[in-house]
Design a protein around this motif. Sequence first.
Motif, PDB file in Angstrom:
ATOM      1  N   PHE A 127       0.861  -1.197   0.000  1.00  0.00           N
ATOM      2  CA  PHE A 127       0.000   0.000   0.000  1.00  0.00           C
ATOM      3  C   PHE A 127       0.893   1.242   0.000  1.00  0.00           C
ATOM      4  N   HIS A 128       0.833   2.006  -1.077  1.00  0.00           N
ATOM      5  CA  HIS A 128       1.628   3.240  -1.146  1.00  0.00           C
ATOM      6  C   HIS A 128       0.747   4.450  -0.815  1.00  0.00           C
ATOM      7  N   VAL A 129       1.161   5.164   0.234  1.00  0.00           N
ATOM      8  CA  VAL A 129       0.398   6.348   0.652  1.00  0.00           C
ATOM      9  C   VAL A 129       0.964   7.556  -0.094  1.00  0.00           C
ATOM     10  N   SER A 130       0.147   8.118  -0.971  1.00  0.00           N
ATOM     11  CA  SER A 130       0.654   9.212  -1.801  1.00  0.00           C
ATOM     12  C   SER A 130      -0.204  10.470  -1.637  1.00  0.00           C
ATOM     13  N   THR A 131       0.034  11.406  -2.525  1.00  0.00           N
ATOM     14  CA  THR A 131      -0.525  12.752  -2.357  1.00  0.00           C
ATOM     15  C   THR A 131      -1.334  13.178  -3.581  1.00  0.00           C
ATOM     16  N   ASP A 132      -2.256  14.100  -3.361  1.00  0.00           N
ATOM     17  CA  ASP A 132      -3.023  14.646  -4.501  1.00  0.00           C
ATOM     18  C   ASP A 132      -2.147  15.559  -5.362  1.00  0.00           C
ATOM     19  N   GLU A 133      -0.961  15.938  -4.847  1.00  0.00           N
ATOM     20  CA  GLU A 133      -0.111  16.891  -5.581  1.00  0.00           C
ATOM     21  C   GLU A 133       0.410  16.297  -6.891  1.00  0.00           C
ATOM     22  N   VAL A 134       0.343  14.952  -7.023  1.00  0.00           N
ATOM     23  CA  VAL A 134       0.785  14.312  -8.278  1.00  0.00           C
ATOM     24  C   VAL A 134      -0.066  14.760  -9.467  1.00  0.00           C
ATOM     25  N   TYR A 135      -1.295  15.231  -9.193  1.00  0.00           N
ATOM     26  CA  TYR A 135      -2.193  15.625 -10.284  1.00  0.00           C
ATOM     27  C   TYR A 135      -1.930  17.043 -10.790  1.00  0.00           C
ATOM     28  N   GLY A 139      -7.362  25.131 -11.654  1.00  0.00           N
ATOM     29  CA  GLY A 139      -7.827  26.519 -11.710  1.00  0.00           C
ATOM     30  C   GLY A 139      -8.951  26.682 -10.695  1.00  0.00           C
ATOM     31  N   ASP A 140      -9.839  27.665 -10.955  1.00  0.00           N
ATOM     32  CA  ASP A 140     -10.890  27.945  -9.972  1.00  0.00           C
ATOM     33  C   ASP A 140     -11.920  26.842  -9.851  1.00  0.00           C
ATOM     34  N   SER A 141     -12.051  25.997 -10.899  1.00  0.00           N
ATOM     35  CA  SER A 141     -13.088  24.958 -10.810  1.00  0.00           C
ATOM     36  C   SER A 141     -12.481  23.580 -11.064  1.00  0.00           C
ATOM     37  N   GLY A 142     -13.324  22.558 -10.846  1.00  0.00           N
ATOM     38  CA  GLY A 142     -12.910  21.179 -11.122  1.00  0.00           C
ATOM     39  C   GLY A 142     -12.288  20.497  -9.917  1.00  0.00           C
ATOM     40  N   TYR A 143     -12.171  19.179 -10.031  1.00  0.00           N
ATOM     41  CA  TYR A 143     -11.655  18.342  -8.933  1.00  0.00           C
ATOM     42  C   TYR A 143     -10.713  17.294  -9.491  1.00  0.00           C
ATOM     43  N   PHE A 144      -9.783  16.822  -8.661  1.00  0.00           N
ATOM     44  CA  PHE A 144      -8.959  15.679  -9.045  1.00  0.00           C
ATOM     45  C   PHE A 144      -9.771  14.408  -8.834  1.00  0.00           C
ATOM     46  N   THR A 145      -9.887  13.586  -9.889  1.00  0.00           N
ATOM     47  CA  THR A 145     -10.474  12.252  -9.719  1.00  0.00           C
ATOM     48  C   THR A 145      -9.341  11.247  -9.916  1.00  0.00           C
ATOM     49  N   GLU A 146      -9.644   9.974  -9.735  1.00  0.00           N
ATOM     50  CA  GLU A 146      -8.617   8.938  -9.918  1.00  0.00           C
ATOM     51  C   GLU A 146      -8.180   8.854 -11.376  1.00  0.00           C
ATOM     52  N   GLU A 147      -8.978   9.445 -12.289  1.00  0.00           N
ATOM     53  CA  GLU A 147      -8.615   9.397 -13.718  1.00  0.00           C
ATOM     54  C   GLU A 147      -7.848  10.637 -14.177  1.00  0.00           C
ATOM     55  N   THR A 148      -7.707  11.620 -13.320  1.00  0.00           N
ATOM     56  CA  THR A 148      -6.976  12.840 -13.704  1.00  0.00           C
ATOM     57  C   THR A 148      -5.535  12.472 -14.070  1.00  0.00           C
ATOM     58  N   PRO A 149      -5.065  12.892 -15.235  1.00  0.00           N
ATOM     59  CA  PRO A 149      -3.672  12.556 -15.614  1.00  0.00           C
ATOM     60  C   PRO A 149      -2.672  13.189 -14.651  1.00  0.00           C
ATOM     61  N   TYR A 150      -1.588  12.469 -14.418  1.00  0.00           N
ATOM     62  CA  TYR A 150      -0.537  13.001 -13.541  1.00  0.00           C
ATOM     63  C   TYR A 150       0.140  14.203 -14.210  1.00  0.00           C
ATOM     64  N   ASP A 151       0.385  15.243 -13.417  1.00  0.00           N
ATOM     65  CA  ASP A 151       1.024  16.452 -13.952  1.00  0.00           C
ATOM     66  C   ASP A 151       1.761  17.175 -12.821  1.00  0.00           C
ATOM     67  N   PRO A 152       2.716  16.454 -12.165  1.00  0.00           N
ATOM     68  CA  PRO A 152       3.336  17.048 -10.974  1.00  0.00           C
ATOM     69  C   PRO A 152       4.173  18.261 -11.325  1.00  0.00           C
ATOM     70  N   LYS A 153       4.187  19.232 -10.425  1.00  0.00           N
ATOM     71  CA  LYS A 153       4.878  20.488 -10.742  1.00  0.00           C
ATOM     72  C   LYS A 153       6.092  20.736  -9.858  1.00  0.00           C
ATOM     73  N   SER A 154       6.113  20.238  -8.631  1.00  0.00           N
ATOM     74  CA  SER A 154       7.242  20.508  -7.729  1.00  0.00           C
ATOM     75  C   SER A 154       8.139  19.274  -7.692  1.00  0.00           C
ATOM     76  N   ALA A 162       6.618   9.720  -9.479  1.00  0.00           N
ATOM     77  CA  ALA A 162       7.516   8.661  -9.965  1.00  0.00           C
ATOM     78  C   ALA A 162       7.332   7.404  -9.125  1.00  0.00           C
ATOM     79  N   SER A 163       7.235   7.557  -7.810  1.00  0.00           N
ATOM     80  CA  SER A 163       7.090   6.361  -6.974  1.00  0.00           C
ATOM     81  C   SER A 163       5.723   5.700  -7.204  1.00  0.00           C
ATOM     82  N   ASP A 164       4.680   6.501  -7.401  1.00  0.00           N
ATOM     83  CA  ASP A 164       3.362   5.917  -7.743  1.00  0.00           C
ATOM     84  C   ASP A 164       3.471   5.096  -9.036  1.00  0.00           C
ATOM     85  N   HIS A 165       4.179   5.648 -10.023  1.00  0.00           N
ATOM     86  CA  HIS A 165       4.311   4.930 -11.304  1.00  0.00           C
ATOM     87  C   HIS A 165       5.041   3.606 -11.107  1.00  0.00           C
ATOM     88  N   PHE A 166       6.086   3.612 -10.273  1.00  0.00           N
ATOM     89  CA  PHE A 166       6.803   2.350 -10.007  1.00  0.00           C
ATOM     90  C   PHE A 166       5.877   1.338  -9.327  1.00  0.00           C
TER      91      PHE A 166
END
Length: 350
Positions: A127-135, A139-154, A162-166
């Motif tokens: 079980f890997h405990v990860s963060t919503d920051e991977v998404y 902007g002002d609207s919308g939500y992260f779902t499990e289907e949101t493509p990964y787009d990490p910025k920091s 990367a660890s989620d992908h592994f």
Amino acid sequence: MSKILITGGAGFIGSHVVRHFLKKYQDYKIFNLDSLTYAGNLENLKDVENLKNYHFVKGDIVDEDFIFNLFEKEKFDKVIHLAAESHVDRSISNPLQFVQTNVIGTVNLLNAAMKVWQKDFSDKLFFHVSTDEVYGSLGDSGYFTEETPYDPKSPYSASKAASDHFVRAYYNTYGLPVVISNCSNNYGPNQFPEKLIPLFINNIINKKPLPVYGKGDNVRDWLYVGDHAKAIDVICHKGKAGETYNVGGDNEWKNIDLIRTLCQITDKKLQRDEGESEKLITFVKDRAGHDKRYAIDASKIKKELQWKPEYDFKNGLEKTIDWYLSNEEWLENVTSGDYQKYYEKQYIKR
Ligand code: NAD
Ligand code: TYD
């Protein structure tokens, strides 16, 4: 009897998870593996350290031989992996440390689980405990779902992505039973005072400036740490291998509004004049690449695993502030020594 390895159990969220499991599942053997970095603190587990089903192991997940030997010796049934470098600002100053711990450390654990379980995956779980920051950033609207493509910025979120992908690659390639949770910002007792809420509580107590990055209009979704521990429990017991579960508090706050609320509650508790701590608010240079908004759609875990956040934010904040006010020694211990150097580098002349 289930043997569970919790990594990072001396940290903020990990200590709440360890305590939750020890109390609820007295027939489980709970191992806490932690290298005790600046963020790990055995004081967080003082009340449970003598329980018979609790075992602490000091060790580094980056140390491949040590991890293999530990897995070989203990033959864990499940791994709940929380050990990580977790602070975005530190990742901006030292990205490589985040690659070491979050990526290499995770792959070492995956390899050890593969080797010891030897394809007998019945009742096993990684079980890997990860963060919503991977998404990334909303902007002002919308939500992260499990289907949101990964787009990490920091660098932090890139290392967690990367660890989620592994972790997913080990499910797809080798059939390792894995599950991932991506959770929003946690708050509560025992959080190291580098993150927004405990840093600001500490500064309010000490009448120090409250450094708001940029205009304070970034938005975060806050979840009480005890609610996260319960989510980790249900995912560990009822989650489906190969799946991802988003965990969030349905509780979005603009930083500046949250900071004002913190000031108001703390002033009342310290019997200070109304508005006294708000005067400490200081707008400082923004964080590089500062993500604008995070917001989680947690309907999957609610519907499929019957979890929901229980803490109301006001009550959670009160409980958190009360904890810091009555644990001054803990605060003093963690803010002496290296913390001072970190603080100066991060905030003085920012
Ligand atoms: P934390 O920084 O408070 O604790 C991390 C723990 O990991 C510490 O006890 C530290 O000693 C240990 N650790 C670090 N490097 C290690 C290594 N090489 N070997 C062994 N142990 C090591 O972090 P946290 O806020 O409790 O977060 C725990 C996990 O949850 C992390 O994986 C983080 O990415 C994730 N997460 C955190 C939040 C949040 O809001 N804090 C939200 C979502 C997900
Ligand atoms: P933080 O607690 O670092 O969590 P994360 O960056 O992982 O969401 O920060 C929460 C928000 O508070 C984020 O928008 C950055 C902001 N912030 C400040 O304005 N000042 C600070 O001193 C810190 C640490 C954070």
